[in-house]
Design an enzyme around this catalytic site. Structure first.
Site, mmCIF file in Angstrom:
data_model
loop_
_atom_site.group_PDB
_atom_site.id
_atom_site.type_symbol
_atom_site.label_atom_id
_atom_site.label_comp_id
_atom_site.label_asym_id
_atom_site.label_seq_id
_atom_site.Cartn_x
_atom_site.Cartn_y
_atom_site.Cartn_z
ATOM 1 N N LYS A 13 0.851 -1.200 0.000
ATOM 2 C CA LYS A 13 0.000 0.000 0.000
ATOM 3 C C LYS A 13 0.881 1.242 0.000
ATOM 4 C CE LYS A 13 -3.879 1.895 2.757
ATOM 5 N NZ LYS A 13 -4.702 1.684 3.969
ATOM 6 N N SER B 134 -9.785 1.689 3.334
ATOM 7 C CA SER B 134 -8.928 2.442 2.454
ATOM 8 C C SER B 134 -7.936 1.574 1.674
ATOM 9 C CB SER B 134 -8.150 3.483 3.252
ATOM 10 O OG SER B 134 -7.252 2.847 4.145
ATOM 11 N N SER C 67 -9.760 -0.666 7.590
ATOM 12 C CA SER C 67 -9.246 -0.486 6.229
ATOM 13 C C SER C 67 -8.547 -1.689 5.607
ATOM 14 C CB SER C 67 -8.297 0.710 6.183
ATOM 15 O OG SER C 67 -9.032 1.903 6.182
#
Lengths: 505, 96
Positions: free
Chosen positions: A79, A154, A178
């Site tokens: 990420k 997210s 997330s």
């Protein structure tokens, strides 16, 4: 069966048996990304050349008989919120569009030490704020199961790349759900570790008392493997727990005996999608069939989780994000433009004869901060900074922040009591399957309520895992969540694996 | 607690942000809706509950006071929008 259809554990066995090389595996994933990611948009950047070089190095080491790390030759997507030396780390924000990390985060350093092949950086909601990945400043990510729907967020890119078989393993972060929510909406497995189990060093901070890095993968076994590689005490993170981290991959296949699973009746109340409810109840039946005892437990303060979270997280965010000032790094507004803007405001005030207003126009430095931040941040990030600044401001601190911290303790105490009766708690992870892109984008409160089932684990600091339990009639993944007491990731993974194994058979 | 446009403007100043006049109304409504939702925390009896600021309540984590390598200046300045190879450059903060 194509290479990308195998689990990471199976790929690892093939690599070890020299039936496939790390370069071949990396090539297979790069080809898959080239074919699929145009429509999905999971990656912000694919680091193909560097990945092939890392893979070649693993193959060389293996041929030379040198020792190899746990993830030797396995591709891992990261990420875009974890620093990787020399690479861009944008947090999907214009603010950090050109920011190159001067050092490795501990998680990235551990991946490198484990001989993983870092294939790319995944999309996310800006600064990890959001639950749909639509708050990315650069691109939306689409759900691989239905391109008109969100992958969640997210860590939407992290989940979508696993679901679309563009990476076998993926690193996400979970501040309020997330990792688990996108894993649930994309049909993969996602683990939020105990707070402090995985180092946050080099993780761009959102809400420091809640942020935790964790693994996503297509199976529980693979999740255990990646978790083993990234967990452990780190002296560079003072909130990292000074405890030994178990070898999760070696125990994940051992079923738990005399398992007691807690369920919370309120979790199945109004608002839960009927297909989701049926699938989660199906998972409960799986555990019953494995001999687990199902016990009703009470988490009376759970319903206040979202409210407490949306005070605490924005407060911490407003403080953390004050570092983006346009001075040290990140986006900086044009200084001549700021000067001109201020001169015009002064002239305008003088023209109306308001000398005091002309003198009250703020300094170039303050306006440079404000203009840089206003240009660099997207709408949701600004909203949270303002909510945090408001809740922490004089006169409101006790009513909002301090109150939320007290409710947080009550939420943690609820869990402590429940875990004196049961080994794991089972709950939905989201109330419904993946929602349409655009549906919640300008309705922040409804977007926040998506976190209903996930935020309490972050507030309490306990580990939780989400995993698949079926598909809806329209072909969308359905998932559920297991929660465990602090530091019981091993129990969590073994418990999750039992269900995965049983559902396969 | 009703949230006014002035409150939002003040929060924007504290957060070092700018809100344009055409954004202000919409944003005030959104902030008001969120704060109205979180006000349900008021229902909870928190008498004699200690606030929990952190999931792991570790205190005073010390390390040996020893000099260790740190980021070289060049690397620390590499991402600065404006620098002179020695330090970060900012607009003048003192008047003539």
């Amino acid at each position: 069966m194509a290479l990308v259809d195998l689990s990471a554990t199976e790929q690892r066995a093939k690599l070890n048996a020299r039936e496939v090389t790390a370069v071949e595996l990396a090539q297979a994933y790069l080809a898959r990304i080239a074919a699929k990611d145009g429509e999905i948009g999971a990656f912000l950047r694919v680091t193909g050349e560097a990945a092939l070089a890392q893979a070649a190095e693993v193959d060389r080491k293996r041929a030379a008989g040198e020792p190899l790390g746990l993830l030797a030759g396995l591709p891992v997507a990261v990420k875009d919120v974890l620093c990787q030396q020399g690479e861009l780390t944008t947090c999907a924000s214009r603010m950090l569009e050109h920011f190159r990390s001067p050092y490795d985060s501990t998680v990235v350093a551990k991946l490198k030490a484990a001989d993983a092949v870092l294939i790319g950086r995944t999309n996310m909601d800006e600064f990890a704020m959001g639950g749909s990945t639509e708050n990315s400043a650069f691109q939306p990510t689409r759900n691989p199961h239905d391109l008109t729907r969100s992958p969640g967020g997210s860590s939407g890119g992290a989940a979508a790349c696993v679901a679309a078989k563009m990476a076998p393993l993926s690193i996400g972060t979970d501040t309020g759900g997330s990792i688990r929510q996108p894993a649930g909406l994309c049909g993969c497995v996602g683990l939020k570790p105990t707070y402090g189990r995985v180092s946050r060093y080099g993780l761009v901070a959102f809400a420091s008392s809640l942020d935790q890095v964790g693994p996503l993968a297509s199976t529980v076994e693979d999740t255990a493997l990646l978790m083993e590689a990234i967990a452990g005490h780190d002296p560079r993170d003072s909130t990292s727990l000074p405890v030994e981290s178990p070898k999760f991959s070696q125990t994940v296949n051992q079923p738990l005996k005399d398992l007691r699973i807690g369920i919370v009746p309120e979790h199945f109340a109004a608002g839960l999608d009927p297909e989701m409810e049926a699938a989660v109840r199906g998972a409960i039946e799986v555990y019953k069939s494995l001999g687990a005892k199902i016990v009703e437990v009470d988490l009376p303060h759970g319903k206040y989780g979202v409210a407490a979270y949306y005070v605490i997280a924005p407060c911490e965010a407003s403080s953390n994000l004050s570092r983006y000032d346009g001075i040290h790094y990140g986006h900086r507004a044009s200084e001549p433009a700021v000067e001109a803007e201020l001169a015009a405001e002064r002239a305008e005030a003088l023209a109306r004869g308001d000398k005091a207003a002309a003198e009250a126009v703020e300094s170039t430095l303050v306006r440079l901060y404000r203009r840089s931040r206003t240009e660099g941040f997207g709408a949701e990030v600004k909203r949270r900074i303002m909510i945090g600044a408001y809740a922490l401001s004089a006169g409101y601190y006790d009513a909002y922040y301090l109150k939320a911290l007290k409710v947080r303790r009550l939420i943690r105490q609820d869990f402590d009591r429940a875990f004196s009766q049961v080994d794991l708690i089972l709950s939905p992870v989201t109330a419904a399957p993946a929602f349409k892109l655009g549906k919640l984008v300008d309705d922040p409160l409804q977007m926040y309520l998506v976190d209903l089932y996930t935020v309490t684990a972050n507030l309490a600091g306990i580990p939780a895992i989400s995993l698949p339990c079926g598909m809806s009639k329209s072909g969308l993944p359905l998932g559920f969540q297991l929660l465990a007491p602090p530091l019981e990731e091993e129990r969590l993974l073994r418990g999750a694996r039992m269900c995965e194994e049983k559902r396969k058979s | 607690m009703a949230v006014s446009r002035q409150d939002v403007e003040k929060a924007a100043l504290l957060g070092r942000l700018l809100v344009s006049p055409d954004e202000l109304e919409h944003l005030t409504a959104q902030v008001a809706e969120i704060l109205a939702y979180v006000e349900q925390l008021g229902e909870v009896d928190t008498t004699s509950v200690e606030p929990m600021a952190h999931a792991v309540e570790l205190v005073n984590v010390f390390r040996e006071d020893k000099v260790a390598p740190s980021l070289p200046r060049e690397a620390a300045l590499a991402n600065a929008p404006h620098h002179n190879e020695q330090g970060f450059l900012v607009p003048a903060v003192l008047g003539e």
